[in-house]
Write a protein that holds these residues in place. Sequence first.
Motif, mmCIF file in Angstrom:
data_model
loop_
_atom_site.group_PDB
_atom_site.id
_atom_site.type_symbol
_atom_site.label_atom_id
_atom_site.label_comp_id
_atom_site.label_asym_id
_atom_site.label_seq_id
_atom_site.Cartn_x
_atom_site.Cartn_y
_atom_site.Cartn_z
ATOM 1 N N CYS A 178 0.843 -1.198 0.000
ATOM 2 C CA CYS A 178 0.000 0.000 0.000
ATOM 3 C C CYS A 178 0.877 1.247 0.000
ATOM 4 C CB CYS A 178 -0.917 0.031 1.227
ATOM 5 S SG CYS A 178 -2.126 -1.292 1.256
ATOM 6 N N ASN A 180 -3.500 4.207 -0.277
ATOM 7 C CA ASN A 180 -3.862 3.635 -1.577
ATOM 8 C C ASN A 180 -3.494 2.160 -1.566
ATOM 9 O OD1 ASN A 180 -4.629 6.059 -3.166
ATOM 10 N ND2 ASN A 180 -2.540 6.671 -2.653
ATOM 11 N N GLY A 190 -6.460 -0.513 -5.834
ATOM 12 C CA GLY A 190 -6.962 0.777 -6.301
ATOM 13 C C GLY A 190 -7.862 1.486 -5.308
ATOM 14 N N GLU A 191 -8.154 0.838 -4.180
ATOM 15 C CA GLU A 191 -8.986 1.468 -3.155
ATOM 16 C C GLU A 191 -8.206 2.606 -2.499
ATOM 17 O OE1 GLU A 191 -11.231 0.377 1.045
ATOM 18 O OE2 GLU A 191 -9.883 -1.078 0.134
ATOM 19 N N VAL A 192 -8.869 3.740 -2.301
ATOM 20 C CA VAL A 192 -8.243 4.896 -1.671
ATOM 21 C C VAL A 192 -9.042 5.250 -0.421
ATOM 22 C CG1 VAL A 192 -7.595 7.324 -1.945
ATOM 23 C CG2 VAL A 192 -7.466 5.776 -3.902
#
Length: 90
Positions: A12, A32, A36-38
Motif C-alpha cells: 500500500c 492507496n 486501487g482502493e483509496v
Amino acid sequence: MEAEYEILYKGCTLSPIVIDDGEFYTAMVVVNSPSGEVRASGALGEFPCALSARQFAIAYGMADVDRREPPVPDWPTHITLRSVPRPVRS
C-alpha cells in the motif's frame, strides 16, 4: 499543506499530509491499496511540529493497513485550562 513523499508499506502507498494551522500542525493520511482502493483518514489531531504530525500520520496509516487499533497521539489534541476565580485584594 505538505505531502512531500509517499511510503510503500505492505503493498500500500501511504501519503502523510501535514497542514500548518498557524499555532499547530494537523495530520492526515491517504492510503492507496494495490487494488486501487483509496482511503483518507480525515483530521487526526493537532501536533506541536510538522515532524510529529507526519510521524503520527504514518503510524496511523500502517495501523489501518494492518487492520489494528490506531495509535494514540502522545500530544494532547486540545489543552483546556480552567480559570480559577482569584480573590480580589483591596
